[in-house]
Design a protein around this motif. Structure first.
Motif, PDB file in Angstrom:
ATOM      1  N   ARG A 126       0.836  -1.212   0.000  1.00 57.62           N
ATOM      2  CA  ARG A 126       0.000   0.000   0.000  1.00 57.62           C
ATOM      3  C   ARG A 126       0.869   1.260   0.000  1.00 57.62           C
ATOM      4  NH1 ARG A 126      -5.618   0.687  -0.826  1.00 57.62           N
ATOM      5  NH2 ARG A 126      -6.554  -1.353  -0.496  1.00 57.62           N
ATOM      6  N   LEU A 127       1.895   1.255   0.822  1.00 57.35           N
ATOM      7  CA  LEU A 127       2.792   2.413   0.862  1.00 57.35           C
ATOM      8  C   LEU A 127       3.533   2.558  -0.454  1.00 57.35           C
ATOM      9  CD1 LEU A 127       4.142   4.739   2.361  1.00 57.35           C
ATOM     10  CD2 LEU A 127       5.809   3.105   3.279  1.00 57.35           C
ATOM     11  N   ASP A 128       3.967   1.448  -1.036  1.00 56.45           N
ATOM     12  CA  ASP A 128       4.686   1.510  -2.312  1.00 56.45           C
ATOM     13  C   ASP A 128       3.795   2.079  -3.414  1.00 56.45           C
ATOM     14  OD1 ASP A 128       7.202   0.907  -3.700  1.00 56.45           O
ATOM     15  OD2 ASP A 128       6.002  -0.512  -4.859  1.00 56.45           O
ATOM     16  N   GLU A 129       2.532   1.704  -3.411  1.00 54.72           N
ATOM     17  CA  GLU A 129       1.580   2.263  -4.383  1.00 54.72           C
ATOM     18  C   GLU A 129       1.453   3.770  -4.202  1.00 54.72           C
ATOM     19  OE1 GLU A 129      -2.036   0.168  -3.734  1.00 54.72           O
ATOM     20  OE2 GLU A 129      -1.249  -1.763  -4.436  1.00 54.72           O
ATOM     21  N   ALA A 130       1.410   4.218  -2.946  1.00 55.95           N
ATOM     22  CA  ALA A 130       1.315   5.654  -2.671  1.00 55.95           C
ATOM     23  C   ALA A 130       2.567   6.386  -3.142  1.00 55.95           C
ATOM     24  CB  ALA A 130       1.088   5.891  -1.181  1.00 55.95           C
ATOM     25  N   LEU A 131       3.733   5.769  -2.989  1.00 62.19           N
ATOM     26  CA  LEU A 131       4.981   6.365  -3.464  1.00 62.19           C
ATOM     27  C   LEU A 131       4.971   6.506  -4.981  1.00 62.19           C
ATOM     28  CD1 LEU A 131       7.516   4.441  -1.188  1.00 62.19           C
ATOM     29  CD2 LEU A 131       6.869   6.844  -0.995  1.00 62.19           C
ATOM     30  N   HIS A 132       4.499   5.475  -5.669  1.00 64.84           N
ATOM     31  CA  HIS A 132       4.393   5.552  -7.131  1.00 64.84           C
ATOM     32  C   HIS A 132       3.424   6.664  -7.545  1.00 64.84           C
ATOM     33  CE1 HIS A 132       6.506   1.698  -7.326  1.00 64.84           C
ATOM     34  NE2 HIS A 132       6.603   1.880  -8.630  1.00 64.84           N
ATOM     35  N   ALA A 133       2.280   6.742  -6.852  1.00 69.71           N
ATOM     36  CA  ALA A 133       1.283   7.760  -7.177  1.00 69.71           C
ATOM     37  C   ALA A 133       1.819   9.171  -6.954  1.00 69.71           C
ATOM     38  CB  ALA A 133       0.017   7.540  -6.345  1.00 69.71           C
ATOM     39  N   ALA A 134       2.753   9.309  -6.011  1.00 70.52           N
ATOM     40  CA  ALA A 134       3.357  10.614  -5.721  1.00 70.52           C
ATOM     41  C   ALA A 134       4.494  10.957  -6.680  1.00 70.52           C
ATOM     42  CB  ALA A 134       3.865  10.642  -4.283  1.00 70.52           C
ATOM     43  N   GLY A 135       4.784  10.061  -7.621  1.00 70.61           N
ATOM     44  CA  GLY A 135       5.816  10.325  -8.617  1.00 70.61           C
ATOM     45  C   GLY A 135       7.149   9.662  -8.340  1.00 70.61           C
ATOM     46  N   PHE A 136       7.266   8.931  -7.224  1.00 72.23           N
ATOM     47  CA  PHE A 136       8.528   8.274  -6.883  1.00 72.23           C
ATOM     48  C   PHE A 136       8.513   6.843  -7.411  1.00 72.23           C
ATOM     49  CE2 PHE A 136       7.900  11.594  -3.693  1.00 72.23           C
ATOM     50  CZ  PHE A 136       9.095  12.295  -3.820  1.00 72.23           C
ATOM     51  N   ILE A 137       8.576   6.728  -8.731  1.00 69.70           N
ATOM     52  CA  ILE A 137       8.542   5.410  -9.352  1.00 69.70           C
ATOM     53  C   ILE A 137       9.907   4.739  -9.237  1.00 69.70           C
ATOM     54  CG2 ILE A 137       6.734   6.108 -10.952  1.00 69.70           C
ATOM     55  CD1 ILE A 137       8.867   6.363 -13.130  1.00 69.70           C
ATOM     56  N   ALA A 138       9.906   3.416  -9.302  1.00 62.32           N
ATOM     57  CA  ALA A 138      11.158   2.667  -9.237  1.00 62.32           C
ATOM     58  C   ALA A 138      11.925   2.885 -10.537  1.00 62.32           C
ATOM     59  CB  ALA A 138      10.873   1.184  -9.023  1.00 62.32           C
ATOM     60  N   MET A 139      13.152   3.393 -10.439  1.00 64.81           N
ATOM     61  CA  MET A 139      13.895   3.749 -11.635  1.00 64.81           C
ATOM     62  C   MET A 139      15.396   3.611 -11.397  1.00 64.81           C
ATOM     63  SD  MET A 139      13.175   7.866 -11.350  1.00 64.81           S
ATOM     64  CE  MET A 139      14.099   8.282 -12.831  1.00 64.81           C
ATOM     65  N   GLY A 140      16.138   3.538 -12.511  1.00 64.29           N
ATOM     66  CA  GLY A 140      17.598   3.523 -12.428  1.00 64.29           C
ATOM     67  C   GLY A 140      18.215   2.175 -12.148  1.00 64.29           C
ATOM     68  N   GLY A 141      17.420   1.107 -12.167  1.00 60.40           N
ATOM     69  CA  GLY A 141      17.933  -0.198 -11.775  1.00 60.40           C
ATOM     70  C   GLY A 141      17.741  -0.432 -10.293  1.00 60.40           C
ATOM     71  N   GLN A 142      18.234  -1.552  -9.797  1.00 62.09           N
ATOM     72  CA  GLN A 142      18.023  -1.892  -8.393  1.00 62.09           C
ATOM     73  C   GLN A 142      19.270  -2.496  -7.767  1.00 62.09           C
ATOM     74  OE1 GLN A 142      14.728  -4.857  -8.274  1.00 62.09           O
ATOM     75  NE2 GLN A 142      14.965  -4.818 -10.490  1.00 62.09           N
ATOM     76  N   ILE A 143      19.366  -2.297  -6.444  1.00 59.58           N
ATOM     77  CA  ILE A 143      20.514  -2.755  -5.671  1.00 59.58           C
ATOM     78  C   ILE A 143      20.001  -3.707  -4.604  1.00 59.58           C
ATOM     79  CG2 ILE A 143      22.535  -2.031  -4.362  1.00 59.58           C
ATOM     80  CD1 ILE A 143      21.982   0.843  -5.439  1.00 59.58           C
ATOM     81  N   VAL A 144      20.627  -4.872  -4.522  1.00 63.36           N
ATOM     82  CA  VAL A 144      20.164  -5.932  -3.634  1.00 63.36           C
ATOM     83  C   VAL A 144      21.220  -6.204  -2.565  1.00 63.36           C
ATOM     84  CG1 VAL A 144      19.452  -8.350  -3.505  1.00 63.36           C
ATOM     85  CG2 VAL A 144      18.836  -6.967  -5.502  1.00 63.36           C
TER      86      VAL A 144
END
Length: 359
Positions: A126-144
């Motif tokens: 739910r929080l991740d969806e809110a972050l996407h809606a606020a414009g903070f989409i997952a971008m630039g690749g990912q670090i694990v």
């Protein structure tokens, strides 16, 4: 003699707390906690057998109690005391001086219901969806990466340890249910190795440092663009980090395909998995056995480290500022504890990103 406090005195003190920088007030301004209500309602209905009757405390308010706990590494008893004691806590929860405060038992029961319902992943989503809606989409690749989370050490005999490794419950524990309830059969030991530090004279110790840790692991994948946790898993400390890469840890919604990780994630199985699913491996290469590291590989690893190091910020905040420590027993409860820490980290990170955007 001091005068009796009045309504305006409380307002003045709250205004002073705001001016000093009330973190919880910032949390309330950054996130509309009502977005968690649907998942909380589903979880409580799923885990509670009784029908009818309103709960004594609002579920969103109780969820915010767990936010306070995660942000400050508080036990249930300490949380009850500090809610009664601190105006900033009461303001965050929407409580007045005359309102009833949930006690430690109520806090435990609420968290236990969420644990039994398996609610933490949907709440994080739910929080991740809110972050996407606020414009903070997952971008630039990912670090694990993964971090060890300590839990209270178990004092077991050699026979009990052997039984646990074989997946059995020791006979003595079966005969003592009270003792069995206090034994964490899911947490495991792991030895964490750290490179020996260079001495003042330029020499190094002959051996590296080995630190045994008992508890669990927090496996995370953050996006390179914003540094937000996008996927996570909780396991016992003994679980191998590399296999989590193939078990849902990667975010397929990221706008870029590169994946950074340290050498623990370098394996033929992982390389094949990344290639088959459209990811580009930026995983560190291991040193060839019995041979020095090739110069080209060393330079490539150094460049990857500049990116990969960003994930260490997550664990530094959770351990140094939030004091993350698993006090509960069993992997389901530890999962909720770790998940709440990941939610709080993302809220903190969101506040940072918004401040950075206006400076």
């Amino acid at each position: 003699m001091s005068k009796q406090p009045g309504l305006f005195d409380v307002d003045d003190r709250l205004s002073r707390l705001t001016a000093l920088g009330d973190q919880l007030l910032s949390f309330a301004g950054a996130v509309d906690f009502e977005l968690f209500r649907p998942e909380l309602a589903r979880a409580l209905a799923y885990s509670g057998g009784a029908r009818g009757g309103r709960p004594p405390f609002d579920p969103v308010m109780m969820f915010k109690v767990l936010i306070i706990q995660a942000a400050n590494n508080l036990s249930d008893e300490r949380t009850e005391f500090l809610i009664n004691d601190r105006l900033s806590f009461m303001r965050f929860l929407g409580l007045g001086l005359s309102d009833r405060v949930p006690d430690a038992r109520t806090i435990w029961l609420f968290r236990e219901k969420l644990t039994k319902a398996g609610a933490i992943m949907p709440l994080f989503a739910r929080l991740d969806e809110a972050l996407h809606a606020a414009g903070f989409i997952a971008m630039g690749g990912q670090i694990v990466d993964a971090s060890l989370i300590s839990a209270p050490k178990q004092r077991n005999s050699d026979g009990e340890k052997r039984a646990l490794k074989e997946g059995r419950i020791p006979d003595d524990w079966r005969a003592k249910p009270a003792k069995l309830r206090q034994k964490d059969r899911d947490a495991r030991w792991k030895v964490k190795f750290s490179k020996a530090k260079e001495r003042a004279d330029g020499t190094r110790a002959a051996v590296d440092i080995a630190i045994p840790v008992f508890g669990y692991q927090n496996h995370v994948a953050i996006d390179r663009g914003h540094g937000l946790i996008r996927r996570w898993e909780a396991t016992d400390a003994g679980a191998h980090e590399g296999r989590l890469l193939r078990q849902g840890l990667l975010d397929r919604n990221n706008t870029a395909s590169s994946v950074w990780a340290d050498t623990a994630y370098r394996s033929q199985a992982n390389e094949a998995f990344l290639a088959a699913h459209g990811f580009v491996s930026r995983i560190h290469r291991k040193k060839p056995p019995g041979r020095p590291m090739p110069a080209a590989t060393r330079r490539a690893n150094a460049l990857k480290s500049k990116v990969r190091a960003r994930v260490e910020h997550v664990f530094a905040v959770q351990k140094a500022k939030m004091g993350l420590f698993v006090r509960t027993i069993g992997i389901p409860r530890a999962t909720l504890k770790i998940g709440m820490a990941n939610i709080v980290y993302n809220i903190r990170r969101l506040l940072y990103l918004r401040r950075a955007a206006v400076t």
